[in-house]
Design a protein around this motif. Structure first.
Motif, PDB file in Angstrom:
ATOM      1  N   GLU A 161       0.831  -1.205   0.000  1.00  0.00           N
ATOM      2  CA  GLU A 161       0.000   0.000   0.000  1.00  0.00           C
ATOM      3  C   GLU A 161       0.866   1.256   0.000  1.00  0.00           C
ATOM      4  OE1 GLU A 161      -2.567  -0.263   3.325  1.00  0.00           O
ATOM      5  OE2 GLU A 161      -3.997  -1.645   2.350  1.00  0.00           O
ATOM      6  N   LYS A 162       1.934   1.257   0.846  1.00  0.00           N
ATOM      7  CA  LYS A 162       2.801   2.441   0.918  1.00  0.00           C
ATOM      8  C   LYS A 162       3.557   2.646  -0.396  1.00  0.00           C
ATOM      9  CE  LYS A 162       1.470   3.623   4.884  1.00  0.00           C
ATOM     10  NZ  LYS A 162       0.589   4.813   4.975  1.00  0.00           N
ATOM     11  N   ASP A 163       3.990   1.540  -1.020  1.00  0.00           N
ATOM     12  CA  ASP A 163       4.645   1.676  -2.324  1.00  0.00           C
ATOM     13  C   ASP A 163       3.692   2.304  -3.341  1.00  0.00           C
ATOM     14  OD1 ASP A 163       6.978   0.597  -1.352  1.00  0.00           O
ATOM     15  OD2 ASP A 163       6.512  -1.460  -2.003  1.00  0.00           O
ATOM     16  N   ASP A 164       2.427   1.860  -3.282  1.00  0.00           N
ATOM     17  CA  ASP A 164       1.437   2.465  -4.182  1.00  0.00           C
ATOM     18  C   ASP A 164       1.260   3.948  -3.883  1.00  0.00           C
ATOM     19  OD1 ASP A 164       1.067   0.032  -5.385  1.00  0.00           O
ATOM     20  OD2 ASP A 164      -0.684  -0.514  -4.158  1.00  0.00           O
ATOM     21  N   GLU A 165       1.208   4.287  -2.565  1.00  0.00           N
ATOM     22  CA  GLU A 165       1.062   5.700  -2.205  1.00  0.00           C
ATOM     23  C   GLU A 165       2.276   6.508  -2.660  1.00  0.00           C
ATOM     24  OE1 GLU A 165       0.341   5.998   1.929  1.00  0.00           O
ATOM     25  OE2 GLU A 165      -1.645   5.034   1.853  1.00  0.00           O
ATOM     26  N   ILE A 166       3.506   5.935  -2.469  1.00  0.00           N
ATOM     27  CA  ILE A 166       4.721   6.642  -2.901  1.00  0.00           C
ATOM     28  C   ILE A 166       4.698   6.848  -4.411  1.00  0.00           C
ATOM     29  CG2 ILE A 166       7.220   6.394  -3.131  1.00  0.00           C
ATOM     30  CD1 ILE A 166       7.173   4.973  -0.390  1.00  0.00           C
ATOM     31  N   LEU A 167       4.268   5.805  -5.136  1.00  0.00           N
ATOM     32  CA  LEU A 167       4.189   5.937  -6.588  1.00  0.00           C
ATOM     33  C   LEU A 167       3.190   7.018  -6.981  1.00  0.00           C
ATOM     34  CD1 LEU A 167       5.017   4.862  -9.362  1.00  0.00           C
ATOM     35  CD2 LEU A 167       3.202   3.148  -9.169  1.00  0.00           C
ATOM     36  N   GLN A 168       2.039   7.028  -6.278  1.00  0.00           N
ATOM     37  CA  GLN A 168       1.052   8.072  -6.566  1.00  0.00           C
ATOM     38  C   GLN A 168       1.605   9.460  -6.257  1.00  0.00           C
ATOM     39  OE1 GLN A 168      -2.475   7.086  -4.402  1.00  0.00           O
ATOM     40  NE2 GLN A 168      -2.942   5.258  -5.639  1.00  0.00           N
TER      41      GLN A 168
END
Length: 316
Positions: free
Chosen positions: A209-216
């Protein structure tokens, strides 16, 4: 009595129908008085004779018919008696058939019931034999196990002799306790391992989830950087435009000042020519231009008038 009267009427009607038409035909065959010359008395005697013969024949027919009717009535009565006897015999035979059917049905039901009972008994007997065979096999198996486990009993007796336990069941109880503790420890370890696995799964999910947030956020940052670069380029463009506007405004301001100075000079010259005190402000360029325009218009009118007079003098 009524039956005899009815039969007499039927008999008369029968003879009337059978012989009435025939008598008419016979009478028609007799020669008329115009064709024969016999005397009336002779013809009357002949007619009476024929009528007597006819009456006699009719009486014989009537007696024959009555005898036949009596015979038929007797036969009808006999048939009625025989019919009643036959009905009674049929009823008795049907009753006999019904009783036989009921007896046969009861016998069949009893036989079926006995067969079913026998079948159930045979099934129970077969089941009991199978259970007996299974019990014998189980007894043999348990006997073999008892024989096999006898060495463990001897071993436990030796353990009791050389340990602090007094009875074999105490050793077994201790063993069961240790097994239960081992089972509890294994279960606790398994639960701990499951908790660790769940924690790892949650951590992996959290990292994902955090990787997705960082990517976003990175995508948003790149988008904002693009907007910033575009805005900075727009600022440079607008700054250059603003400088151009300022330069143009300065030139136009200088030109406007020059125009105002020229207008003021012309206004002052016009005022001197008019020799009138003017109430127009020195900053009101529009009114100054109006005054100059009016002065030029007046000069044009005067010049036109002068030219007109000169032309008139030349003509004179």
């Amino acid at each position: 009595m009524s039956l005899g009267t009815t039969e007499g009427e039927d008999l008369a009607e029968y003879f009337r129908l059978q012989y009435g038409q025939r008598l008419v035909q016979l009478l028609q065959k007799f020669p008329s008085t115009e064709d024969h010359s016999d005397s009336p008395s002779i013809r009357l005697l002949e007619k009476k004779k024929e009528a007597k013969l006819m009456h006699h024949a009719m009486e014989q027919k009537k007696e024959t018919f009555q005898r036949r009717m009596e015979t038929l009535n007797l036969r009808w009565e006999e048939l009625g008696v025989k019919e009643a006897q036959l009905k009674a015999h049929i009823q008795k035979f049907e009753q006999f058939i019904r009783e036989n059917d009921q007896k046969r049905i009861r016998a069949l039901k009893k036989a079926n019931k006995e067969r079913e009972l026998k079948r159930q008994c045979m099934q129970e007997l077969t089941k009991a034999k199978q259970e007996m065979a299974a019990l014998r096999l189980e007894h043999q198996r348990l006997s073999a196990k008892l024989q096999e486990y006898s060495i463990f009993n001897k071993y436990l007796e030796k353990v009791v002799e050389s340990s602090e336990f007094e009875e074999i069941h105490e050793v077994i109880a201790r063993y069961n306790t240790l097994v239960s503790m081992h089972h509890d420890l294994m279960q606790s370890a398994q639960e701990g391992q499951e908790k660790v696995e769940r924690a790892k799964a949650r951590l992996a999910h959290y990292k994902e989830e955090k990787d997705d947030e960082i990517l976003q956020h990175n995508n948003e940052l790149a988008r904002l950087q693009m907007r910033f670069d575009r805005a900075r380029s727009d600022v440079i463009i607008w700054e250059s435009r603003w400088a151009h506007i300022q330069n143009t405004a300065a030139k136009k301001t200088l030109l406007l000042g020059t125009i105002k100075m020229a207008t003021l000079n012309l206004f002052q010259i016009v005022s001197k020519q008019l020799k009138e005190a003017s109430s127009v402000s020195l900053e009101d360029t529009h009114k100054q231009l109006d005054t100059i325009q009016q002065f030029i218009q007046d000069l044009s009118d005067i010049w036109a008038e002068v030219k007109k007079k000169e032309q008139q003098q030349v003509r004179v």
